[in-house]
Design a protein around this motif. Structure first.
Motif, mmCIF file in Angstrom:
data_model
loop_
_atom_site.group_PDB
_atom_site.id
_atom_site.type_symbol
_atom_site.label_atom_id
_atom_site.label_comp_id
_atom_site.label_asym_id
_atom_site.label_seq_id
_atom_site.Cartn_x
_atom_site.Cartn_y
_atom_site.Cartn_z
ATOM 1 N N GLU A 1 20.866 7.715 -11.068
ATOM 2 C CA GLU A 1 21.667 8.075 -12.243
ATOM 3 C C GLU A 1 23.092 8.378 -11.811
ATOM 4 O O GLU A 1 23.322 9.099 -10.839
ATOM 5 C CB GLU A 1 21.083 9.287 -12.956
ATOM 6 N N THR A 2 24.034 7.826 -12.529
ATOM 7 C CA THR A 2 25.456 8.065 -12.310
ATOM 8 C C THR A 2 26.029 8.597 -13.608
ATOM 9 O O THR A 2 25.740 8.069 -14.674
ATOM 10 C CB THR A 2 26.173 6.757 -11.922
ATOM 11 N N ARG A 3 26.834 9.661 -13.533
ATOM 12 C CA ARG A 3 27.388 10.268 -14.746
ATOM 13 C C ARG A 3 28.902 10.393 -14.648
ATOM 14 O O ARG A 3 29.428 11.478 -14.430
ATOM 15 C CB ARG A 3 26.765 11.639 -14.967
ATOM 16 N N PRO A 4 29.649 9.293 -14.836
ATOM 17 C CA PRO A 4 31.112 9.419 -14.847
ATOM 18 C C PRO A 4 31.579 10.108 -16.128
ATOM 19 O O PRO A 4 30.902 10.055 -17.155
ATOM 20 C CB PRO A 4 31.598 7.972 -14.784
ATOM 21 N N GLY B 1 25.292 0.358 -4.992
ATOM 22 C CA GLY B 1 26.208 -0.719 -5.315
ATOM 23 C C GLY B 1 25.722 -1.666 -6.398
ATOM 24 O O GLY B 1 26.441 -2.563 -6.801
ATOM 25 N N PHE B 2 24.485 -1.488 -6.890
ATOM 26 C CA PHE B 2 23.961 -2.341 -7.952
ATOM 27 C C PHE B 2 24.639 -1.985 -9.266
ATOM 28 O O PHE B 2 25.111 -0.868 -9.454
ATOM 29 C CB PHE B 2 22.456 -2.150 -8.114
ATOM 30 N N PRO B 3 24.691 -2.917 -10.217
ATOM 31 C CA PRO B 3 25.231 -2.569 -11.532
ATOM 32 C C PRO B 3 24.278 -1.612 -12.249
ATOM 33 O O PRO B 3 23.058 -1.712 -12.103
ATOM 34 C CB PRO B 3 25.324 -3.912 -12.250
ATOM 35 N N PRO C 1 32.666 1.544 -20.751
ATOM 36 C CA PRO C 1 32.135 0.294 -20.198
ATOM 37 C C PRO C 1 30.616 0.215 -20.336
ATOM 38 O O PRO C 1 29.926 1.222 -20.252
ATOM 39 C CB PRO C 1 32.544 0.338 -18.726
ATOM 40 N N GLU C 2 30.104 -1.011 -20.539
ATOM 41 C CA GLU C 2 28.667 -1.203 -20.674
ATOM 42 C C GLU C 2 27.956 -1.018 -19.342
ATOM 43 O O GLU C 2 26.825 -0.553 -19.305
ATOM 44 C CB GLU C 2 28.369 -2.598 -21.221
ATOM 45 N N THR C 3 28.597 -1.444 -18.258
ATOM 46 C CA THR C 3 28.005 -1.289 -16.929
ATOM 47 C C THR C 3 28.948 -0.513 -16.034
ATOM 48 O O THR C 3 30.153 -0.447 -16.272
ATOM 49 C CB THR C 3 27.707 -2.655 -16.281
ATOM 50 N N TRP C 4 28.359 0.077 -14.982
ATOM 51 C CA TRP C 4 29.102 0.877 -14.019
ATOM 52 C C TRP C 4 28.458 0.620 -12.665
ATOM 53 O O TRP C 4 27.233 0.527 -12.577
ATOM 54 C CB TRP C 4 28.986 2.352 -14.403
ATOM 55 N N PHE D 1 33.815 13.835 -21.816
ATOM 56 C CA PHE D 1 32.385 13.700 -22.070
ATOM 57 C C PHE D 1 31.790 12.837 -20.966
ATOM 58 O O PHE D 1 32.478 12.060 -20.309
ATOM 59 C CB PHE D 1 32.108 13.111 -23.458
ATOM 60 N N PHE D 2 30.496 12.997 -20.719
ATOM 61 C CA PHE D 2 29.806 12.299 -19.649
ATOM 62 C C PHE D 2 28.879 11.244 -20.237
ATOM 63 O O PHE D 2 28.282 11.447 -21.293
ATOM 64 C CB PHE D 2 28.982 13.281 -18.803
ATOM 65 N N VAL D 3 28.769 10.107 -19.549
ATOM 66 C CA VAL D 3 27.865 9.033 -19.949
ATOM 67 C C VAL D 3 26.942 8.755 -18.765
ATOM 68 O O VAL D 3 27.411 8.634 -17.631
ATOM 69 C CB VAL D 3 28.640 7.753 -20.327
ATOM 70 N N SER D 4 25.643 8.674 -19.023
ATOM 71 C CA SER D 4 24.673 8.401 -17.963
ATOM 72 C C SER D 4 24.450 6.899 -17.833
ATOM 73 O O SER D 4 24.297 6.190 -18.824
ATOM 74 C CB SER D 4 23.340 9.079 -18.269
#
Length: 116
Positions: free
Chosen positions: A40-43, A63-65, A54-57, A29-32
């Protein structure tokens, strides 16, 4: 003109890699995540029992959280400017302390000069 090498770019044993050779892929599953620059990052994560997302990525673009709340992303880290040695000394000592230390050092030098 072709060199006649039909398998150029292949290696021995290479073939179509399908599900049969690699096994079944785990369900994912993907998390935005959004950073302060609205990237937007979707690992993807495997659907496992007890998996903690994780709460942050870290944003791969800047490179920002990045956080999961699009409207309230985490603040970018504050970079402190480089401080010189003198700046650190001035934080610890007042001007009066500096004058006293200088006067003491000059007195010691003058005492050495007289003794010789």
């Amino acid at each position: 003109m072709a060199g006649g090498n039909a398998i150029r770019g292949s290696r021995v044993g290479a073939g179509p890699m399908g599900e049969a050779e690699r096994g079944e892929a785990a369900p994912r599953f993907f998390v935005s995540y959004w950073c302060a620059n609205q990237h937007e990052t979707r690992p993807s994560f495997a659907e496992e029992e007890g998996l903690q997302v994780p709460e942050t990525w870290d944003c791969p673009r800047c490179g920002f959280p990045a956080g999961q709340d699009r409207d309230n992303p985490p603040a970018p880290p504050r970079n402190e400017p480089y401080k010189t040695h003198l700046a650190y000394v001035k934080e610890r000592r007042s001007d009066a302390d500096g004058e006293a230390i200088l006067a003491e050092a000059l007195e010691a030098l003058r005492a050495k000069r007289i003794v010789r």
